[in-house]
Design a protein around this motif. Structure first.
Motif, PDB file in Angstrom:
ATOM      1  N   PRO A 126       0.799  -1.234   0.000  1.00 16.90           N
ATOM      2  CA  PRO A 126       0.000   0.000   0.000  1.00 16.90           C
ATOM      3  C   PRO A 126       0.828   1.279   0.000  1.00 16.90           C
ATOM      4  O   PRO A 126       0.466   2.222  -0.712  1.00 16.90           O
ATOM      5  N   PRO A 127       1.933   1.359   0.753  1.00 13.68           N
ATOM      6  CA  PRO A 127       2.690   2.612   0.658  1.00 13.68           C
ATOM      7  C   PRO A 127       3.199   2.891  -0.753  1.00 13.68           C
ATOM      8  O   PRO A 127       3.189   4.034  -1.201  1.00 13.68           O
ATOM      9  N   GLN A 137       0.274   9.512  -5.662  1.00  9.68           N
ATOM     10  CA  GLN A 137       0.625  10.893  -5.330  1.00  9.68           C
ATOM     11  C   GLN A 137       1.525  11.486  -6.407  1.00  9.68           C
ATOM     12  O   GLN A 137       1.370  12.645  -6.792  1.00  9.68           O
ATOM     13  N   GLN A 138       2.441  10.671  -6.926  1.00  6.77           N
ATOM     14  CA  GLN A 138       3.324  11.184  -7.977  1.00  6.77           C
ATOM     15  C   GLN A 138       2.561  11.450  -9.257  1.00  6.77           C
ATOM     16  O   GLN A 138       2.840  12.419  -9.966  1.00  6.77           O
ATOM     17  N   ARG A 193      -0.415  12.396  -9.400  1.00 11.46           N
ATOM     18  CA  ARG A 193      -1.163  13.619  -9.201  1.00 11.46           C
ATOM     19  C   ARG A 193      -0.264  14.846  -9.335  1.00 11.46           C
ATOM     20  O   ARG A 193      -0.657  15.874  -9.861  1.00 11.46           O
ATOM     21  N   GLY A 196      -8.361   3.275   4.395  1.00 13.83           N
ATOM     22  CA  GLY A 196      -8.269   4.624   4.940  1.00 13.83           C
ATOM     23  C   GLY A 196      -7.120   5.407   4.335  1.00 13.83           C
ATOM     24  O   GLY A 196      -7.258   6.581   4.000  1.00 13.83           O
ATOM     25  N   SER A 197      -5.962   4.742   4.186  1.00 12.40           N
ATOM     26  CA  SER A 197      -4.803   5.446   3.635  1.00 12.40           C
ATOM     27  C   SER A 197      -5.039   5.872   2.205  1.00 12.40           C
ATOM     28  O   SER A 197      -4.699   6.988   1.816  1.00 12.40           O
ATOM     29  N   CYS A 212       0.299   4.144  -2.827  1.00 16.51           N
ATOM     30  CA  CYS A 212      -0.036   5.523  -2.452  1.00 16.51           C
ATOM     31  C   CYS A 212       0.974   6.494  -3.036  1.00 16.51           C
ATOM     32  O   CYS A 212       0.609   7.574  -3.517  1.00 16.51           O
ATOM     33  N   GLN A 213       2.245   6.100  -2.989  1.00 18.54           N
ATOM     34  CA  GLN A 213       3.255   7.012  -3.514  1.00 18.54           C
ATOM     35  C   GLN A 213       3.117   7.198  -5.002  1.00 18.54           C
ATOM     36  O   GLN A 213       3.266   8.307  -5.520  1.00 18.54           O
ATOM     37  N   HIS A 262      -7.507   8.634   2.077  1.00 20.13           N
ATOM     38  CA  HIS A 262      -6.978   9.877   2.644  1.00 20.13           C
ATOM     39  C   HIS A 262      -6.300  10.712   1.564  1.00 20.13           C
ATOM     40  O   HIS A 262      -6.242  11.933   1.633  1.00 20.13           O
ATOM     41  N   LEU A 263      -5.783  10.023   0.536  1.00 20.82           N
ATOM     42  CA  LEU A 263      -5.111  10.743  -0.538  1.00 20.82           C
ATOM     43  C   LEU A 263      -6.079  11.398  -1.491  1.00 20.82           C
ATOM     44  O   LEU A 263      -5.741  12.356  -2.173  1.00 20.82           O
ATOM     45  N   GLN A 299      -7.875  -4.310   4.451  1.00 20.70           N
ATOM     46  CA  GLN A 299      -7.965  -3.897   5.841  1.00 20.70           C
ATOM     47  C   GLN A 299      -8.386  -2.439   5.912  1.00 20.70           C
ATOM     48  O   GLN A 299      -8.209  -1.676   4.977  1.00 20.70           O
ATOM     49  N   ARG A 300      -8.905  -2.064   7.063  1.00 21.30           N
ATOM     50  CA  ARG A 300      -9.420  -0.704   7.194  1.00 21.30           C
ATOM     51  C   ARG A 300      -8.338   0.335   7.046  1.00 21.30           C
ATOM     52  O   ARG A 300      -8.553   1.409   6.515  1.00 21.30           O
ATOM     53  N   GLY A 301      -7.155  -0.012   7.520  1.00 16.55           N
ATOM     54  CA  GLY A 301      -6.070   0.959   7.423  1.00 16.55           C
ATOM     55  C   GLY A 301      -5.684   1.227   5.980  1.00 16.55           C
ATOM     56  O   GLY A 301      -5.418   2.368   5.606  1.00 16.55           O
ATOM     57  N   THR A 302      -5.670   0.174   5.182  1.00 15.83           N
ATOM     58  CA  THR A 302      -5.312   0.333   3.777  1.00 15.83           C
ATOM     59  C   THR A 302      -6.341   1.201   3.061  1.00 15.83           C
ATOM     60  O   THR A 302      -5.995   2.142   2.337  1.00 15.83           O
TER      61      THR A 302
END
Lengths: 275, 414
Positions: free
Chosen positions: A103-104, A111-112, A114, A137-138, A107-108, A141-142, A132-135
């Protein structure tokens, strides 16, 4: 707000695409399935990159693998059409990518994309029940705009909860019911019926506790008048209230006359004994 | 009366306050008139003042109510952790206040981000309100119904309480430390450029495709910060030849996925020690230099509560923001005056045994144009149905003051 978003981005998942240049990255469904049902005039504007047939590169010559989901490869892919205007990238399933990349990293890359100028907008589909909820959510969040879709009460309808974050930090939220017709037009129906539930509860009759009793608790008119005329104890006139609230200088005097018990002689403590 | 006594005693004692004059106010906290009689061992740096409780050097966070909650200000050498609200609007605002205060007090800034460029945050700093005389108006007191202000007859039964002072819900100390900012305007370019600012933008330092990205990002940040502190002379090792200044460090959204960390992504993160090691190193770095740090963290994404507890304990001060936007509390009439709730998770005890905890646990904040206020949240008394001040549209889950659930007592009338 859903219609504004649809017009602004000019596409909506699989729906009708009204606009310029769209690139679709298909992981979940095949190209034929996606094109099925769309008019040929629209399909001309789409550039579908087939990542469905061989996403992990098992054959020798894959079309697009999941390892290529990075900034450079995606920029090259989008620039292949050599149009001056930046395109819109639709990712069929971020869920698929999240299963094979961390996931990180995803996400990166988002973001790039964008920040880089190659793509004007990125639209991704995420199946929230697969992660998972954290994934979830992350990734959410972006996003600047988030549309959560859920099945509606009636058959063909669905409820969309839209959250939009603007640059200045303002957040707008909306909830709408929509349905999709056969030719993929989205019609937005009324707002959902949360308001209905609330009015139901307040329309209940206020129960009158003085009814249905074997004794009388009500007051007749003459009794009401008498009640209002009654003076309560400790209700003072205005002058007395101000006098009590703002005590004057002489109001707290204590008058005392010393009596026989106050003749206390320090040297002889037994002075008061009658011996 | 007490005011007069204060003035007399401080004139007779050694002049402590002349050392650190920022505003020319007397050092007064409303609970004590104690003035330390030490000679000036404290270095005089603009924008700081010594704490009354433990003699630490304090800086203002830019938000005066937050300064009051933290015991007068943020102690130099400590870390303030802000747990972000869901959309990162108010935590970002507090970070901007912190940096803007640094610009106005002529401190140096260090901003580190992974998501937006640090320049974007710096361009959004609020403009200071530069008339020093401005005193915030006292907050409108909540009024009881049926009680017009100056008429004695109006309070029929409780008239003896007429002249008692109303409850003060705003948090403020009597002396002003810190400035006020106008959120609707951004700081002018000349003022902003007069302050020296060091930037750390993660994509510039780390190539994202490297496999060891996760560990490298935090260590790169720590190295960069250490290098800045050493080069600019903030660490106390360099001799006191030139005048001292404070370095304000602002770290935005640490722990999010863009820093390469999977704290927010997985329920059981595999490398949870990366952020905690970084915070440990950060605190060590700050304690040995004249710096103060504000770190924001998207704690609503972190699923592991034990890890969140670790992170909180590694920072000195910790507050959490919860905004009402988007939650069901937005429509709750109880919260209609406020934008969110604020929780104080931790207050440090620096060089002393006792902490200075705030006396009120229920705090709510409101972002007004000229002030970010933090107030005590008052629950109104739960009156019966016939004299209801609050509309009956409350959701059932809300616990009202007197313990009785509002919607459940419809048919019960005593």
């Amino acid at each position: 707000m859903l219609s504004e978003l649809l017009q602004g981005i000019e596409s909506g998942g699989f729906l009708i695409i009204r606009g310029k240049l769209i690139h679709i990255l298909c992981f979940d469904v095949s190209e034929e399935e996606l094109k099925d049902g769309l008019k040929p005039s629209d399909t001309q504007r789409l550039h579908i990159h087939n990542a469905y047939s061989d996403p992990l590169g098992w054959t020798g010559h894959p079309n697009f693998t999941v390892q290529q989901f990075s900034l450079e490869d995606l920029t090259n892919l989008v620039k292949q059409t050599s149009q001056p205007k930046p395109a819109v990238l639709v990712i069929d399933s971020l869920s698929w990518i999240l299963r094979h990349k961390t996931p990180p990293a995803v996400c990166q890359t988002l973001q790039q994309l964008r920040k880089g100028g190659a793509v004007r907008a990125v639209i991704g589909l995420l199946h929230t029940d697969m992660h998972q909820r954290g994934t979830v959510g992350s990734v959410c969040h972006l996003a600047t705009s988030l549309i959560s879709v859920a099945p509606g009460v009636k058959g063909k309808e669905a409820v969309a909860r839209v959250t939009k974050r603007s640059k200045s930090g303002k957040v707008m939220q909306d909830e709408e019911i929509f349905c999709i017709a056969e030719d993929f037009t989205v019609t937005i129906l009324s707002k959902p019926s949360h308001a209905e539930h609330k009015t139901n509860s307040t329309e209940e009759e206020q129960t009158d506790p003085t009814a249905n009793l074997t004794f009388n608790l009500r007051l007749s008119d003459s009794e009401l008048e008498a009640k209002q005329k009654l003076t309560l104890p400790f209700v003072f006139s205005k002058e007395k209230k101000t006098a009590l609230l703002h005590p004057g200088p002489g109001s707290g005097r204590i008058l005392y006359e010393p009596d026989a018990n106050d003749d206390y002689d320090q040297e002889d403590p037994d002075d008061d004994l009658d011996v | 009366m007490l005011h007069n006594i204060d003035v007399i005693s401080s004139n007779m004692a050694a002049p402590v306050n002349s050392v650190c004059k920022t505003s020319a106010d007397r050092l007064q906290v409303n609970c004590t008139s104690f003035q330390k009689k030490t000679r000036s061992k404290l270095i005089s740096i603009p924008g700081t003042r010594p704490s009354v409780q433990n003699g630490q050097l304090l800086v203002s966070t830019g938000v005066t109510s937050l300064d009051y909650l933290l015991g007068g200000g943020l102690a130099v050498g400590t870390v303030l952790l802000i747990e972000e609200d869901r959309f990162d609007s108010y935590s970002r605002m507090i970070l901007k206040y912190f940096l803007a205060e640094g610009v106005v007090c002529r401190h140096e800034l260090f901003v580190a981000t992974a998501q937006d460029n640090p320049d974007e945050i710096l361009q959004e700093l609020p403009a200071p309100i530069l008339d020093d005389v401005a005193v915030p108006k006292p907050v409108e007191q909540p009024r009881l119904t049926g009680e017009p202000q100056d008429i004695l007859d109006a309070m029929k039964i409780a008239w003896r309480y007429q002249n008692l002072p109303k409850v003060q819900s705003a948090l403020a100390s009597s002396s002003r430390f810190g400035h006020y900012y106008d959120v609707s305007k951004t700081m002018e370019v000349e003022i902003r450029q007069a302050a020296k600012c060091h930037r750390f933008y993660l994509p510039d330092h780390i190539t994202p495709s490297s496999a060891a990205h996760r560990v490298e990002s935090y260590s790169a940040l720590l190295k960069s910060l250490q290098e800045v502190i050493h080069r600019e002379g903030f660490d106390l090792a360099t001799p006191m030849s030139k005048s001292r200044n404070i370095l304000r460090v602002g770290l935005h959204s640490l722990g999010s996925a863009l820093w390469g960390d999977d704290l927010c992504c997985h329920d059981k993160p595999r490398h949870s020690h990366a952020l905690t090691t970084f915070l440990y190193g950060l605190r060590a770095l700050l304690r040995s230099s004249l710096s103060v740090a504000v770190v924001t963290l998207p704690s609503h994404l972190i699923q592991d509560r034990a890890l969140m507890g670790n992170i909180t304990r590694l920072c000195d001060n910790a507050i959490a923001l919860e905004s009402f936007k988007g939650s069901e509390r937005e429509t709750n009439p109880l919260y209609k005056d406020y934008h969110g709730l604020l929780y104080v998770r931790q207050v440090p005890h620096l060089n002393c045994l006792a902490r200075q905890l705030p006396d009120h646990k229920d705090l709510a904040f409101k972002l007004k144009r000229k002030q970010f206020t933090i107030e005590r949240l008052h629950l109104p008394p739960d009156l019966s149905e016939t004299v209801s001040r609050v509309s009956r549209g409350e959701p059932v889950g809300v616990a009202s003051a007197c313990g009785s659930s509002a919607s459940g007592t419809k048919n019960l009338d005593f």
